[in-house]
Design a protein around this motif. Structure first.
Motif, short mmCIF file in Angstrom:
data_model
loop_
_atom_site.label_atom_id
_atom_site.label_comp_id
_atom_site.label_asym_id
_atom_site.label_seq_id
_atom_site.Cartn_x
_atom_site.Cartn_y
_atom_site.Cartn_z
N GLY A 1 31.89 17.10 100.71
CA GLY A 1 31.71 18.40 101.08
C GLY A 1 30.31 18.27 102.17
N PHE A 2 29.43 17.69 101.98
CA PHE A 2 28.47 17.35 102.88
C PHE A 2 28.76 17.15 104.24
CE2 PHE A 2 25.35 15.11 105.31
CZ PHE A 2 23.94 16.00 105.18
N VAL A 3 29.74 16.00 104.18
CA VAL A 3 30.23 15.65 105.43
C VAL A 3 31.19 16.67 106.15
CG1 VAL A 3 32.14 13.88 106.55
CG2 VAL A 3 30.40 13.13 104.93
N PHE A 4 31.90 17.39 105.41
CA PHE A 4 32.66 18.61 105.80
C PHE A 4 31.84 19.37 106.62
CE2 PHE A 4 34.70 22.67 105.38
CZ PHE A 4 35.94 22.56 105.82
N ILE A 5 30.72 19.93 105.87
CA ILE A 5 29.85 20.88 106.40
C ILE A 5 29.08 20.46 107.94
CG2 ILE A 5 27.93 22.35 106.17
CD1 ILE A 5 28.57 22.43 103.24
N VAL A 6 28.68 19.27 107.85
CA VAL A 6 28.17 18.75 109.11
C VAL A 6 29.06 18.95 110.04
CG1 VAL A 6 27.46 16.39 110.21
CG2 VAL A 6 26.64 17.07 107.86
N ALA B 1 22.45 28.16 93.92
CA ALA B 1 22.44 28.88 95.23
C ALA B 1 21.44 28.12 96.18
CB ALA B 1 22.16 30.34 95.22
N GLU B 2 20.17 27.99 95.51
CA GLU B 2 19.20 27.24 96.17
C GLU B 2 19.84 25.83 96.69
OE1 GLU B 2 14.26 26.23 95.66
OE2 GLU B 2 15.41 27.41 93.99
N ALA B 3 20.34 25.04 95.70
CA ALA B 3 20.51 23.67 95.98
C ALA B 3 21.74 23.87 97.16
CB ALA B 3 21.29 23.09 94.89
N TRP B 4 22.57 24.68 97.28
CA TRP B 4 23.47 24.64 98.40
C TRP B 4 22.86 25.15 99.75
CZ3 TRP B 4 25.36 28.36 101.62
CH2 TRP B 4 26.86 28.03 102.44
N LEU B 5 22.12 26.08 99.74
CA LEU B 5 21.10 26.31 100.70
C LEU B 5 20.54 25.01 101.22
CD1 LEU B 5 20.59 28.95 102.73
CD2 LEU B 5 18.63 29.42 101.34
N ARG B 6 20.01 24.37 100.53
CA ARG B 6 19.18 23.12 101.00
C ARG B 6 20.18 21.99 101.72
NH1 ARG B 6 16.25 23.06 96.13
NH2 ARG B 6 17.45 21.33 95.50
N THR B 7 21.46 22.13 100.87
CA THR B 7 22.45 21.17 101.67
C THR B 7 23.02 21.59 103.01
OG1 THR B 7 23.30 20.56 99.29
CG2 THR B 7 24.73 20.22 101.06
N LEU B 8 22.89 22.92 103.06
CA LEU B 8 23.63 23.67 103.94
C LEU B 8 22.36 23.33 105.38
CD1 LEU B 8 25.62 25.33 105.79
CD2 LEU B 8 24.23 27.38 104.97
N LYS B 9 21.10 23.70 105.05
CA LYS B 9 20.06 23.38 106.03
C LYS B 9 20.16 21.88 106.54
CE LYS B 9 16.93 26.96 104.73
NZ LYS B 9 15.71 27.28 104.15
#
Length: 669
Positions: A311-316, A2-10
Motif C-alpha cells: 500500500g505504501f508503494v502504491f501511494i508513493v 487515522a493518525e497512523a494512516w496520516l503519517r504514512t501518507l505524509k
C-alpha cells in the motif's frame, strides 16, 4: 488508526517529491495527452459559454426588443394590437421573400424584403454606408421609395448606390449599402440578400395580399427595469387572453434560439471529440505509467525489502502520477481559459454575435474532472500490479512484467472510475442519446481492439519459425509476456477510429446533400402566387416551356398549437421530432391522395368527404412526436384554430425535392 494512516501518507508524499527531483523524463507524452484533452474540452465549452453569454447580454439588441410577437400571413387584430401597445413602445417589422428586378427587366434576384416602421430599431442602430437619416434612407421621392441592401445584392445585380429596382409594382432606389442590421440574428436564416425598405414601400408594392407568405413581427420595448418574472407573466397573459392568436412569442432571454441550439450541438460534438482524444491519450498514460514503474523496479524492490508495504508503494507512485497529471491539467486549463479571448477576435466575421471573453470556471472544472478521471482510470491497474509484485520477482526479472489483473479493490476502483467517466460524459451532454451512443461505441471499440490484439499475439505465437533473426525477435516480442501489443493496437486503433469517423461524417454529409438529389429535380419553385393569378401563370409557363411539367399545390402556413388537446409547450417531445413544433409549417389540403404519397397506416378520405376535419401526417415525424391514428392535432391558420383527427400516416421523401408537407388536410377543414 487515522493518525497512523496520516503519517504514512505524509511519508509517501515526501518520498514521491524526492523521486521527482530527477525530472519528468518519460512523461512528456503523458503531459501532452492530458494537456491537449483538457484544453480541447475546457476550451470548446468555454467558447460555447462565451457565445451564449454574448447572446444573453445583447438579447434586447439581437431580438430588437424585450418581447417579440410574430404572426404569419396576417396582421395582428385590433384587440391583439391593443394588448401589445399597452406593454410599451412597439415597432412593426414585416418580412417576405420576393423577386427584385431591374427597371428594364434585364435581370432579377431573390431577396429577403424587410419592411420597418418609424420606430425601428428600438435598440442599437441601423448602420448604412453612407449613414443617412431614416426619412432620407427610406422616404418616398416622386413615387420612388428608398432602400438599403448588402454588398451581395449590389454585386449580384451589378448595381451601384443610386440605381433603381422594382419590387412588386413599386420602384425603389438603393440609397445606401446595408452594413449592420442589429436584429438580423432573430429573423433566422436567410435564403437571399436582405432588402431593407419602409412599411409604406412594402404596402405600395402590392405584394401583401390575403394569404401572402408575410411574417409580421411586433417588437416591444418594455419600461426600463422590467424583470424577467414580469416578462413571463406577460407571456402567460397573452396565451390566456388570445388562445387562438397562434403567435410566436420570444423574449430577450431567448433572442436567437436557432443560433443557441447550433452552438450547443457544435459544443457537444467537439467535446466528445476532445473526450475521445483524451481517452486515446489515456492509453498513453497507461503505457507511460507502466514504463515509469519498469524503470523504478529497483527502487520498488528496495522499498519492499526494507519492509515497506504494498500500500505504501502504491501511494508513493500514485501521488507522483497525480502530481504529473495535475501539471498537465493546469497546462490544459491555461490554454482552455485563453480560448474565449482568442475566439472573440477570430469569430467576429463568422458568428454575428460577439463572444463574451472571460473566465468560465464551470467549463474548466468539467474539463479538469475529465482529465483526472481519465488519469486514474488508466493508471490504477499498472499501479495495482506494482503493489502486488514481490521484491524477489522485481530483483530477478529484467522488466516490470504484468502478472494478470491486480487485486479486486484496484480493479473495482478502476471500473468505478470508468463508469463515473461515462456517466459524466452523458450527463454533461445536451443530447443524452448521442452521448450514450458515443460511450457505448467507445466501450465496443475497446473490446474489439482488445480482441484484435489477442488475435495478433496468437498469430505471432503460432507462426512458423523463420530464418531471419531480426524477424524472429520481432515476432517473439509481439507475443512475449508483458508485450506492448495490446496497448499499441488500442492506441493506433482508437486514433484511427476517430480520424475515420470524422472523415465518414464529413463524407456522408456531403453525399447526403449532393448524392441524394433525384435525377430530375425541379428547376424552379414559385411561391406566393395568388389564386387569381394561377391560370395566367400556368399559361405563361406553358408558353415558355411547352415540354415542362407544372405542379400546382395550394399552400398556407400554420403552427401546431396542441396535440390531443394538450398545448405543445406542455408535451415532452423527443429532439428528433421537435422541429415539427417549432415555428410555422407549410400546410395544404387535397381531396385525392397525392401521387407522391405512400400510405403506411390508415386510409385516405373519400373525394366527397364532409365529416369532421381529417389530416394526413408524415409517418416519420408523426411517430417521432408520439402520434397515432385517431389522435387530434390543433393547428392555428390565419388566427383560427383548426382541430383535425389523424386519418392516416404517409411516407414523405424530403430528398426528392418535390412539393411535400408534414400535414395534408381534408378540403372541409
Amino acid at each position: 488508526m487515522a493518525e497512523a494512516w496520516l503519517r504514512t501518507l505524509k511519508l509517501a508524499i515526501r518520498f514521491s517529491l524526492r523521486e521527482m527531483r530527477g525530472g519528468l523524463s518519460g512523461f512528456m507524452i503523458f503531459l501532452a495527452c492530458i494537456a491537449l484533452g483538457v484544453a480541447a474540452i475546457g476550451g470548446v465549452n468555454s467558447v460555447a459559454q462565451a457565445i451564449s453569454a454574448g447572446v444573453a447580454n445583447q438579447g434586447q439588441t439581437l431580438l430588437g426588443g424585450d418581447l417579440r410577437f410574430q404572426v404569419n400571413q396576417r396582421s395582428a387584430s385590433d384587440a391583439e394590437l391593443g394588448f401589445i401597445r399597452s406593454l410599451g413602445t412597439v415597432s412593426l417589422n414585416s418580412g417576405m421573400r420576393s423577386m427584385a428586378r431591374l427597371e428594364d427587366g434585364s435581370d432579377q434576384a431573390l431577396v429577403e424584403a424587410k419592411a420597418v416602421d418609424d420606430a425601428y430599431p428600438l435598440f442599437s442602430a441601423l448602420k448604412t454606408d453612407p449613414a443617412l437619416p431614416r426619412d432620407q434612407l427610406f422616404g418616398e421621392r416622386s413615387g420612388v421609395f428608398g432602400a438599403a441592401a448588402p454588398d451581395l445584392l449590389f454585386e449580384r445585380l451589378n448595381l451601384h448606390v443610386g440605381d433603381r429596382l422594382k419590387l412588386g409594382s413599386a420602384v425603389f432606389e438603393l440609397r445606401a449599402r446595408l452594413v449592420s442590421e442589429p436584429d438580423a440574428v432573430s429573423d433566422g436564416f436567410g435564403f437571399a440578400p436582405r432588402l431593407m425598405i419602409s412599411s409604406q414601400g412594402l404596402a405600395a408594392s402590392g405584394l401583401v395580399q390575403p394569404g401572402s407568405l408575410v411574417e409580421n413581427a411586433y417588437k416591444v420595448r418594455l419600461p426600463e427595469g422590467t424583470s424577467e418574472a414580469r416578462i413571463k407573466e406577460i407571456q402567460a397573459q397573452a396565451a390566456k387572453d388570445f388562445p387562438q392568436a397562434g403567435w410566436s412569442i420570444r423574449t430577450r432571454s431567448n433572442a436567437a434560439p436557432a443560433l443557441s441550439a447550433n452552438i450547443e450541438r457544435f459544443s457537444q460534438f467537439l467535446t466528445l471529440v476532445g473526450l475521445t482524444a483524451l481517452v486515446v491519450g489515456g492509453v498513453g498514460v497507461a503505457n507511460a505509467v507502466r514504463a515509469y514503474l519498469d524503470g523504478k523496479r529497483g527502487v520498488i524492490a528496495t522499498f519492499k525489502s526494507l519492509g515497506a508495504s504494498g500500500g505504501f508503494v502504491f501511494i508513493v507512485y500514485l501521488v507522483q502520477i497525480l502530481l504529473i497529471a495535475g501539471l498537465g491539467i493546469v497546462l490544459g486549463l491555461i490554454f482552455g481559459a485563453a480560448m474565449p479571448f482568442v475566439a472573440s477576435t477570430l469569430l467576429q466575421s463568422v458568428i454575428p454575435v460577439p463572444a463574451q471573453g472571460g473566465f468560465y470556471p464551470g467549463a474548466l472544472a468539467m474539463a479538469a474532472l475529465f482529465g483526472l478521471l481519465v488519469t486514474l482510470a488508466f493508471a490504477l491497474l499498472p499501479l495495482g500490479r506494482a503493489r502486488d509484485v514481490p521484491a524477489t520477482a522485481l530483483f530477478r526479472e529484467m522488466g516490470f512484467e504484468s502478472r494478470g489483473m491486480p487485486r479486486l479493490p484496484y480493479t473495482g476502483a478502476a471500473l468505478a472510475i470508468v463508469v463515473a467517466l461515462a456517466a459524466l460524459a452523458i450527463l454533461s451532454a445536451n443530447d443524452y442519446r448521442i452521448a450514450s451512443i458515443f460511450v457505448g461505441a467507445t466501450v465496443f471499440a475497446f473490446l474489439v481492439l482488445r480482441l484484435v490484439a489477442v488475435l495478433v499475439q496468437w498469430i505471432a505465437k503460432k507462426s512458423p519459425r523463420v530464418r531471419s533473426v531480426s524477424l524472429r525477435l520481432a515476432l517473439g516480442n509481439i507475443h512475449r509476456p508483458g508485450a506492448l501489443t495490446p496497448s499499441v493496437v488500442l492506441s493506433l486503433g482508437l486514433g484511427l477510429t476517430l480520424l475515420v469517423t470524422l472523415a465518414l461524417i464529413d463524407g456522408n454529409l456531403r453525399r447526403q446533400i449532393s448524392g441524394s438529389l433525384p435525377e430530375r429535380a425541379p428547376n424552379f419553385f414559385f411561391v406566393d402566387i395568388q389564386s387569381s393569378d394561377v391560370d395566367a401563370f400556368a399559361s405563361l409557363v406553358g408558353k415558355e416551356s411547352p415540354r415542362g411539367t407544372l405542379v400546382k399545390v395550394p399552400m398556407l402556413r400554420g403552427r401546431i398549437m396542441a396535440l390531443n388537446g394538450i398545448e405543445v409547450d406542455k408535451v415532452k417531445i423527443p429532439a428528433d421530432g421537435a422541429w415539427v413544433l417549432r415555428g410555422d409549417r407549410g400546410l395544404t389540403y387535397d381531396a385525392r391522395q397525392p401521387e407522391n404519397a405512400t400510405l403506411t397506416e390508415g386510409t385516405w378520405w373519400p373525394q366527397d368527404y364532409s365529416g369532421e376535419p381529417l389530416v394526413s401526417f408524415s409517418a416519420e415525424e408523426g411517430k417521432a412526436i408520439g402520434l397515432k391514428l385517431g389522435d387530434s392535432v390543433t393547428v392555428n391558420v390565419l388566427g383560427r384554430n383548426v382541430t383535425a383527427k389523424i386519418a392516416n400516416f404517409r411516407q414523405v421523401q424530403w430528398e426528392t425535392m418535390g412539393i411535400n408537407f408534414v400535414m395534408v388536410f381534408s378540403p372541409n377543414a
